[in-house]
Write an enzyme that holds these catalytic residues in place. Sequence first.
Site, mmCIF file in Angstrom:
data_model
loop_
_atom_site.group_PDB
_atom_site.id
_atom_site.type_symbol
_atom_site.label_atom_id
_atom_site.label_comp_id
_atom_site.label_asym_id
_atom_site.label_seq_id
_atom_site.Cartn_x
_atom_site.Cartn_y
_atom_site.Cartn_z
ATOM 1 N N ASP A 48 1.067 -1.364 -0.048
ATOM 2 C CA ASP A 48 -0.073 0.131 -0.068
ATOM 3 C C ASP A 48 1.020 1.278 -0.073
ATOM 4 O O ASP A 48 1.953 1.331 0.375
ATOM 5 C CB ASP A 48 -1.035 0.062 1.235
ATOM 6 C CG ASP A 48 -2.024 1.024 1.070
ATOM 7 O OD1 ASP A 48 -2.256 1.378 0.172
ATOM 8 O OD2 ASP A 48 -2.559 1.271 2.208
ATOM 9 N N ASN A 98 -10.828 -2.931 -6.122
ATOM 10 C CA ASN A 98 -9.907 -2.119 -7.069
ATOM 11 C C ASN A 98 -10.238 -1.727 -8.088
ATOM 12 O O ASN A 98 -9.905 -0.775 -8.835
ATOM 13 C CB ASN A 98 -8.459 -2.616 -7.004
ATOM 14 C CG ASN A 98 -7.663 -2.627 -5.688
ATOM 15 O OD1 ASN A 98 -6.772 -3.491 -5.481
ATOM 16 N ND2 ASN A 98 -8.007 -1.495 -4.868
HETATM 17 C C1 FPP Z 1 -2.407 -0.068 -3.121
HETATM 18 O O1 FPP Z 1 -1.817 1.279 -3.053
HETATM 19 C C2 FPP Z 1 -1.680 -0.517 -4.284
HETATM 20 C C3 FPP Z 1 -2.339 -1.253 -4.906
HETATM 21 C C4 FPP Z 1 -3.911 -1.173 -5.243
HETATM 22 C C5 FPP Z 1 -1.610 -2.007 -6.142
HETATM 23 C C6 FPP Z 1 -0.677 -2.816 -5.812
HETATM 24 C C7 FPP Z 1 0.004 -3.257 -6.870
HETATM 25 C C8 FPP Z 1 1.420 -3.272 -7.201
HETATM 26 C C9 FPP Z 1 2.429 -2.546 -6.316
HETATM 27 C C10 FPP Z 1 1.851 -4.072 -8.577
HETATM 28 C C11 FPP Z 1 2.084 -5.213 -8.253
HETATM 29 C C12 FPP Z 1 2.787 -5.875 -9.285
HETATM 30 C C13 FPP Z 1 2.987 -7.219 -9.904
HETATM 31 C C14 FPP Z 1 3.607 -7.727 -11.087
HETATM 32 C C15 FPP Z 1 2.352 -8.362 -8.836
HETATM 33 P P1 FPP Z 1 -2.742 2.573 -3.315
HETATM 34 O O2 FPP Z 1 -2.782 2.842 -4.655
HETATM 35 O O3 FPP Z 1 -3.840 2.514 -2.803
HETATM 36 O O4 FPP Z 1 -1.874 3.756 -2.679
HETATM 37 P P2 FPP Z 1 -2.618 5.198 -1.906
HETATM 38 O O5 FPP Z 1 -3.306 4.655 -0.767
HETATM 39 O O6 FPP Z 1 -1.126 5.935 -1.314
HETATM 40 O O7 FPP Z 1 -3.345 5.765 -2.974
#
Ligand code: FPP
Length: 238
Positions: free
Chosen positions: A15, A63
């Site tokens: 996250d 998501n």
């Molecule tokens: C949450 O952070 C993260 C996600 C919804 C996506 C996580 C996916 C990856 C790191 C890519 C993984 C890749 C592979 C190849 C497995 P957020 O976007 O909610 O962060 P925020 O809360 O700061 O907005």
Amino acid sequence: MEKRNVPAHIGIIMDGNGRWAKQRNLPRSEGHKAGAQVFRRICDYADEIGIKNITFYAFSTENWRRPPEEVSALMDLFRDYLKEAQERQDENEEKGMHISFIGHREGMPEDIIELFDTTEKESRSANRINVNIAVNYGGRLEITDACRIIAQKVKNGEINPEDITEDDISANIYTAGQPDPDLIIRPSGEYRLSNFMIWQSAYSEFWFSDILWPDFTEKDLDRAIDDYNKRTRRFGGV
Ligand code: FPP
């Protein structure tokens, strides 16, 4: 470093990508891109230090509500990783990485489903580390799926409702056969599970930190494991 027990299973909620990008005036997709690089590094490091099972939360059933360009950027990152995994099949085999995708295939783009299937098939015999990547995953959905399988068995007369045990649920969730996570890590300053491994985490230890996932390093994983080692797990006993 003093001698430590390495958890048999670690769950990681990746996250903070969006906030990391925002801090740099970059589009959110750049945060996910950086996060995907960290995912690769932590995967390799987990293997190096002898972790046998690790689960990464990459995309939840919720998501899909994100803006279409963000969803599509995430799908592209999965594609890149999966194609790379095909190209590096020998290397992965050498590393002994058994890769599984947990979550619903339905709803995912066709080409990604195919890549999921081939990657899983090709890494099936590897047994040094199980890497589970939760995509289109929801913990409640996982339990619901297990209930459906068991209900079908009841309907077929294979099992009586009164004979259903917790073990039956455990045997029908996506991580069946793997130990429950000893440790769940959530960076980015949020203190919740967000529907991640809710059945499996009944006795997990939690490690929270303000670090944003793209800034997470091998040292942070070490720190989480060291803290885990200081805790006494009683599993309801004394
Ligand atoms: C949450 O952070 C993260 C996600 C919804 C996506 C996580 C996916 C990856 C790191 C890519 C993984 C890749 C592979 C190849 C497995 P957020 O976007 O909610 O962060 P925020 O809360 O700061 O907005």
